[in-house]
Design a protein around this motif. Sequence first.
Motif, PDB file in Angstrom:
ATOM      1  N   ALA A  87       0.829  -1.207   0.000  1.00  0.00           N
ATOM      2  CA  ALA A  87       0.000   0.000   0.000  1.00  0.00           C
ATOM      3  C   ALA A  87       0.862   1.256   0.000  1.00  0.00           C
ATOM      4  O   ALA A  87       0.608   2.191  -0.773  1.00  0.00           O
ATOM      5  N   LEU A  88       1.874   1.278   0.843  1.00  0.00           N
ATOM      6  CA  LEU A  88       2.698   2.487   0.929  1.00  0.00           C
ATOM      7  C   LEU A  88       3.557   2.671  -0.321  1.00  0.00           C
ATOM      8  O   LEU A  88       3.769   3.813  -0.765  1.00  0.00           O
ATOM      9  N   ALA A  89       4.014   1.583  -0.915  1.00  0.00           N
ATOM     10  CA  ALA A  89       4.749   1.714  -2.183  1.00  0.00           C
ATOM     11  C   ALA A  89       3.833   2.276  -3.262  1.00  0.00           C
ATOM     12  O   ALA A  89       4.241   3.147  -4.050  1.00  0.00           O
ATOM     13  N   GLN A  90       2.581   1.811  -3.301  1.00  0.00           N
ATOM     14  CA  GLN A  90       1.625   2.329  -4.282  1.00  0.00           C
ATOM     15  C   GLN A  90       1.287   3.792  -4.006  1.00  0.00           C
ATOM     16  O   GLN A  90       1.187   4.603  -4.943  1.00  0.00           O
ATOM     17  N   LEU A  91       1.125   4.147  -2.734  1.00  0.00           N
ATOM     18  CA  LEU A  91       0.804   5.530  -2.375  1.00  0.00           C
ATOM     19  C   LEU A  91       1.923   6.465  -2.812  1.00  0.00           C
ATOM     20  O   LEU A  91       1.667   7.546  -3.354  1.00  0.00           O
ATOM     21  N   ARG A  92       3.152   6.040  -2.609  1.00  0.00           N
ATOM     22  CA  ARG A  92       4.297   6.853  -3.046  1.00  0.00           C
ATOM     23  C   ARG A  92       4.304   6.983  -4.562  1.00  0.00           C
ATOM     24  O   ARG A  92       4.543   8.064  -5.105  1.00  0.00           O
ATOM     25  N   ALA A  93       4.008   5.918  -5.271  1.00  0.00           N
ATOM     26  CA  ALA A  93       4.015   5.923  -6.738  1.00  0.00           C
ATOM     27  C   ALA A  93       2.941   6.854  -7.310  1.00  0.00           C
ATOM     28  O   ALA A  93       3.086   7.347  -8.430  1.00  0.00           O
ATOM     29  N   GLU A  94       1.889   7.120  -6.545  1.00  0.00           N
ATOM     30  CA  GLU A  94       0.841   8.032  -7.004  1.00  0.00           C
ATOM     31  C   GLU A  94       1.305   9.486  -7.054  1.00  0.00           C
ATOM     32  O   GLU A  94       0.648  10.314  -7.671  1.00  0.00           O
ATOM     33  N   HIS A  95       2.420   9.798  -6.391  1.00  0.00           N
ATOM     34  CA  HIS A  95       2.914  11.184  -6.305  1.00  0.00           C
ATOM     35  C   HIS A  95       4.405  11.239  -6.629  1.00  0.00           C
ATOM     36  O   HIS A  95       5.204  11.675  -5.799  1.00  0.00           O
ATOM     37  N   PRO A  96       4.796  10.813  -7.834  1.00  0.00           N
ATOM     38  CA  PRO A  96       6.230  10.749  -8.143  1.00  0.00           C
ATOM     39  C   PRO A  96       6.911  12.120  -8.150  1.00  0.00           C
ATOM     40  O   PRO A  96       8.121  12.208  -7.936  1.00  0.00           O
ATOM     41  N   GLU A  97       6.140  13.170  -8.371  1.00  0.00           N
ATOM     42  CA  GLU A  97       6.718  14.510  -8.458  1.00  0.00           C
ATOM     43  C   GLU A  97       6.954  15.147  -7.088  1.00  0.00           C
ATOM     44  O   GLU A  97       7.668  16.137  -6.983  1.00  0.00           O
ATOM     45  N   GLU A  98       6.372  14.581  -6.038  1.00  0.00           N
ATOM     46  CA  GLU A  98       6.475  15.191  -4.717  1.00  0.00           C
ATOM     47  C   GLU A  98       7.725  14.729  -3.978  1.00  0.00           C
ATOM     48  O   GLU A  98       8.126  13.574  -4.073  1.00  0.00           O
ATOM     49  N   THR A  99       8.293  15.655  -3.226  1.00  0.00           N
ATOM     50  CA  THR A  99       9.456  15.341  -2.401  1.00  0.00           C
ATOM     51  C   THR A  99       8.997  14.619  -1.135  1.00  0.00           C
ATOM     52  O   THR A  99       7.813  14.688  -0.769  1.00  0.00           O
ATOM     53  N   PRO A 100       9.918  13.957  -0.441  1.00  0.00           N
ATOM     54  CA  PRO A 100       9.544  13.344   0.843  1.00  0.00           C
ATOM     55  C   PRO A 100       8.950  14.372   1.823  1.00  0.00           C
ATOM     56  O   PRO A 100       8.012  14.050   2.556  1.00  0.00           O
ATOM     57  N   GLU A 101       9.444  15.592   1.802  1.00  0.00           N
ATOM     58  CA  GLU A 101       8.914  16.627   2.693  1.00  0.00           C
ATOM     59  C   GLU A 101       7.464  16.954   2.343  1.00  0.00           C
ATOM     60  O   GLU A 101       6.621  17.141   3.228  1.00  0.00           O
ATOM     61  N   GLN A 102       7.162  17.041   1.059  1.00  0.00           N
ATOM     62  CA  GLN A 102       5.788  17.305   0.635  1.00  0.00           C
ATOM     63  C   GLN A 102       4.866  16.150   1.008  1.00  0.00           C
ATOM     64  O   GLN A 102       3.740  16.367   1.462  1.00  0.00           O
ATOM     65  N   LEU A 103       5.346  14.930   0.824  1.00  0.00           N
ATOM     66  CA  LEU A 103       4.554  13.763   1.192  1.00  0.00           C
ATOM     67  C   LEU A 103       4.316  13.708   2.704  1.00  0.00           C
ATOM     68  O   LEU A 103       3.220  13.367   3.154  1.00  0.00           O
ATOM     69  N   SER A 104       5.336  14.057   3.468  1.00  0.00           N
ATOM     70  CA  SER A 104       5.203  14.077   4.917  1.00  0.00           C
ATOM     71  C   SER A 104       4.141  15.078   5.344  1.00  0.00           C
ATOM     72  O   SER A 104       3.314  14.790   6.220  1.00  0.00           O
ATOM     73  N   ALA A 105       4.139  16.244   4.719  1.00  0.00           N
ATOM     74  CA  ALA A 105       3.134  17.261   5.039  1.00  0.00           C
ATOM     75  C   ALA A 105       1.740  16.808   4.595  1.00  0.00           C
ATOM     76  O   ALA A 105       0.747  17.074   5.275  1.00  0.00           O
ATOM     77  N   ARG A 106       1.656  16.134   3.477  1.00  0.00           N
ATOM     78  CA  ARG A 106       0.366  15.693   2.942  1.00  0.00           C
ATOM     79  C   ARG A 106      -0.260  14.587   3.796  1.00  0.00           C
ATOM     80  O   ARG A 106      -1.426  14.645   4.143  1.00  0.00           O
ATOM     81  N   TYR A 107       0.528  13.555   4.132  1.00  0.00           N
ATOM     82  CA  TYR A 107      -0.037  12.372   4.795  1.00  0.00           C
ATOM     83  C   TYR A 107       0.214  12.305   6.299  1.00  0.00           C
ATOM     84  O   TYR A 107      -0.452  11.545   6.988  1.00  0.00           O
ATOM     85  N   ARG A 108       1.209  13.032   6.793  1.00  0.00           N
ATOM     86  CA  ARG A 108       1.517  13.071   8.227  1.00  0.00           C
ATOM     87  C   ARG A 108       1.739  11.685   8.834  1.00  0.00           C
ATOM     88  O   ARG A 108       1.335  11.413   9.967  1.00  0.00           O
ATOM     89  N   LEU A 109       2.353  10.776   8.068  1.00  0.00           N
ATOM     90  CA  LEU A 109       2.645   9.440   8.604  1.00  0.00           C
ATOM     91  C   LEU A 109       3.792   9.536   9.602  1.00  0.00           C
ATOM     92  O   LEU A 109       4.848  10.092   9.292  1.00  0.00           O
ATOM     93  N   GLY A 110       3.562   8.987  10.779  1.00  0.00           N
ATOM     94  CA  GLY A 110       4.586   8.970  11.810  1.00  0.00           C
ATOM     95  C   GLY A 110       5.364   7.678  11.739  1.00  0.00           C
ATOM     96  O   GLY A 110       6.155   7.449  10.826  1.00  0.00           O
ATOM     97  N   VAL A 111       5.096   6.777  12.676  1.00  0.00           N
ATOM     98  CA  VAL A 111       5.784   5.496  12.736  1.00  0.00           C
ATOM     99  C   VAL A 111       5.006   4.461  11.926  1.00  0.00           C
ATOM    100  O   VAL A 111       3.792   4.352  12.054  1.00  0.00           O
ATOM    101  N   VAL A 112       5.725   3.725  11.099  1.00  0.00           N
ATOM    102  CA  VAL A 112       5.172   2.541  10.452  1.00  0.00           C
ATOM    103  C   VAL A 112       5.912   1.370  11.089  1.00  0.00           C
ATOM    104  O   VAL A 112       7.123   1.233  10.950  1.00  0.00           O
ATOM    105  N   TYR A 113       5.155   0.568  11.835  1.00  0.00           N
ATOM    106  CA  TYR A 113       5.735  -0.483  12.667  1.00  0.00           C
ATOM    107  C   TYR A 113       5.378  -1.852  12.088  1.00  0.00           C
ATOM    108  O   TYR A 113       4.214  -2.220  12.028  1.00  0.00           O
ATOM    109  N   PHE A 114       6.387  -2.598  11.651  1.00  0.00           N
ATOM    110  CA  PHE A 114       6.224  -3.950  11.130  1.00  0.00           C
ATOM    111  C   PHE A 114       6.602  -4.921  12.253  1.00  0.00           C
ATOM    112  O   PHE A 114       7.779  -5.109  12.540  1.00  0.00           O
ATOM    113  N   ALA A 115       5.606  -5.510  12.895  1.00  0.00           N
ATOM    114  CA  ALA A 115       5.838  -6.442  14.003  1.00  0.00           C
ATOM    115  C   ALA A 115       5.757  -7.869  13.480  1.00  0.00           C
ATOM    116  O   ALA A 115       4.688  -8.332  13.102  1.00  0.00           O
TER     117      ALA A 115
END
Length: 167
Positions: A87-115
């Motif tokens: 899901a997150l790889a697809q979400l990133r692919a939807e916005h190839p023109e955006e920088t990580p900073e722009q994506l961070s501001a857009r989605y506000r994802l904090g911790v992604v925890y793979f347990a």
Amino acid sequence: GAKVNFYNAAVFAAQLDHFMGRDMTSIAFSWPTRQNIFAYVMGDDRERAYRSAEGLNSLITMLAEKTDARRIHILTWSAGGRLVASALAQLRAEHPEETPEQLSARYRLGVVYFAAADVPGDEFVAALPAINDLAQRIVVTGSSKDEALESAKVFMGGSTRIGQSSV
């Protein structure tokens, strides 16, 4: 996970709310698993997990656009790790023109925890740059004594799972 029904996911989310002692709201995202280990081993449930990625992306987008949540954290375990990584790889692919900073501001994802996530190592490594662009922090935990991950490795091929690799 592959054998977790919606009730169990909702109870887990409620326990997080209660025991974390923080001002937070937990939401359970449950994908349509057959809750049968054989369906997972044979591949049907794994495909269901991947097909659920679009639904998770819709939820993340809605939370980002329609709430004032400061951070959106994601906790996934077992077979849900495949869903979240995809899901997150697809979400990133939807916005190839955006920088990580722009994506961070857009989605506000904090911790992604793979347990103890059951994600093939090569698949996780391929998704990692996209996840890194979206998330503030990525946490991966696992155990060399995790029977479910060891079984996944035995029954579904030799590719190392992220819970058992040095990733």
